[in-house]
Enzyme design. Sequence first.
Site, PDB file in Angstrom:
ATOM      1  CG  ASP A   1      41.797  44.242  19.926  1.00  0.00           C
ATOM      2  OD1 ASP A   1      42.622  44.728  19.120  1.00  0.00           O
ATOM      3  OD2 ASP A   1      41.162  43.191  19.702  1.00  0.00           O
TER       4      ASP A   1
ATOM      5  CB  SER B   1      36.216  42.390  24.395  1.00  0.00           C
ATOM      6  OG  SER B   1      36.775  41.435  25.269  1.00  0.00           O
TER       7      SER B   1
ATOM      8  CG  HIS C   1      38.529  40.058  22.341  1.00  0.00           C
ATOM      9  ND1 HIS C   1      38.926  41.051  23.208  1.00  0.00           N
ATOM     10  CD2 HIS C   1      39.037  40.394  21.118  1.00  0.00           C
ATOM     11  CE1 HIS C   1      39.635  41.949  22.539  1.00  0.00           C
ATOM     12  NE2 HIS C   1      39.711  41.570  21.272  1.00  0.00           N
TER      13      HIS C   1
END
Length: 378
Positions: free
Chosen positions: A322, A202, A229
Site C-alpha cells: 500500500d 502499517s 492501517h
Amino acid sequence: MAVKVLVVDDSGFFRRRVSEILSADPSIQVVGTATNGKEAIDQALALKPDVITMDYEMPMMDGITAVRHIMQRCPTPVLMFSSLTHEGARVTLDALDAGAVDFLPKNFEDISRNPEKVKQLLCEKVHSISRSNRRFSAYSAPAPAAAPTPAPIPAAAPSSFGSHSAPARPAPAPAPTRAPAASASSPAPKRKNYKLVAIGTSTGGPVALQRVLTQLPASFPAPIVLIQHMPAAFTKAFAERLDKLCRISVKEAEDGDILRPGLALLAPGGKQMMIDGRGAVKILPGDERLNYKPCVDITFGSAAKSYSDKVLAVVLTGMGADGREGARLLKQGGSTVWAQDEASCVIYGMPMAIVKADLADAVYSLDDIGKHIVEACV
C-alpha cells in the site's frame, strides 16, 4: 522450517481456537500455551518460540507487563489480541510501546462466523512478524522492575498516555528503541517549499510515527497527513496519544477539516481520507473492494492531484505494498517520495515496494527521518 508459536491467553476457549487455527497451517507449529503473563515468560525462555500471541487481561501478570519482561530477557515478536474499544485501543498502544510488533482485534463472533477469514488473517500476521525476528536480537528496552523472576502486579505500569494534569505540549518522550541500525546511504535532503507532508505506514507504524513526529518543532511550517492501517476504534486513541507526546498538534481527521501548518491529521480507521485543492479533508466510507481502510494509495493519490509537485511523501514500516501506486502518481507530478530503510523497519514490505518500483528519492533510517523532514521543510 515451521514458525514456532507460543499462544498466551487465560481463556481456555480462545487458547484452543487460536492453537487449532494456527496448527491447521502446515508451516506453523504451536509449541506451547500459557494462561498468564508469568507462564508466558517462563515458556518463552524455555521454548524459544519465533512468535508469541498474547492476550492483555490475564491473572497474576497482564500482557503488557509480560511483554516488557520478554523484551528484556528473550526478545521475541509479540502479536497482541485486543478488544475493539477505546480502552482496548489504549492498552494495545501501550503494548506496542512496550515492544509488541502488531495486534489483532479479539472478536469471538468473527471466530465463530468467519473462521476462514480469521485463519487467513491470523496466519498472515504470524508469518509476517516472524520475519521480523532477526531484528529482535538487538532490542533494547528498559529493564523491568522485578528480577530475576517477575513478580505478579495488579496492573500495567503507567503508560505514555499520561494523566490529565500533564502539560498540554510536553517535550517529546523518546519511543522505545531497538539498537540503532546502520544509517541508509541517501544524502541529506535539500530544502523545498512543500505544501504537504504525507506519511503512510502499517505494521510497526505506531511506534515509528511516534519516533518521527516527536522530532518536529511546534512551528513546523507544513500541514501533515498520517495514514496508519488501524481499526476504527483505535485511531482516535492513537491521535490523542500522539498529541500528548508531540510538540505539533495531532488529531483524528474529520470531514471538512482544513489543513494547516503544525497540525497532523490522522486518517480515521475504517474510512478513506482524501485532500482537495482547497486544503480541505474529505472522509469517505471505506470501500469493501479495498483491502485497507484507511488506504495510503487513496490519500497519496488525492494529494498528487491537489498539490502537484509540492508533496513530501514518506512510506514507513509495514506489510504489503500500500502506498506504491499513490507514490507513483506523486512522482509523476514532481513530488518527493522517501522510504524507510530495511534495517530499521519492523516489516520491510511497504518501503520495499517503493524502492523496488524505483520510486524512492531517498532511503533513510527511522531515527533520521524526523530530522530530515525538518531539514527539508523548515
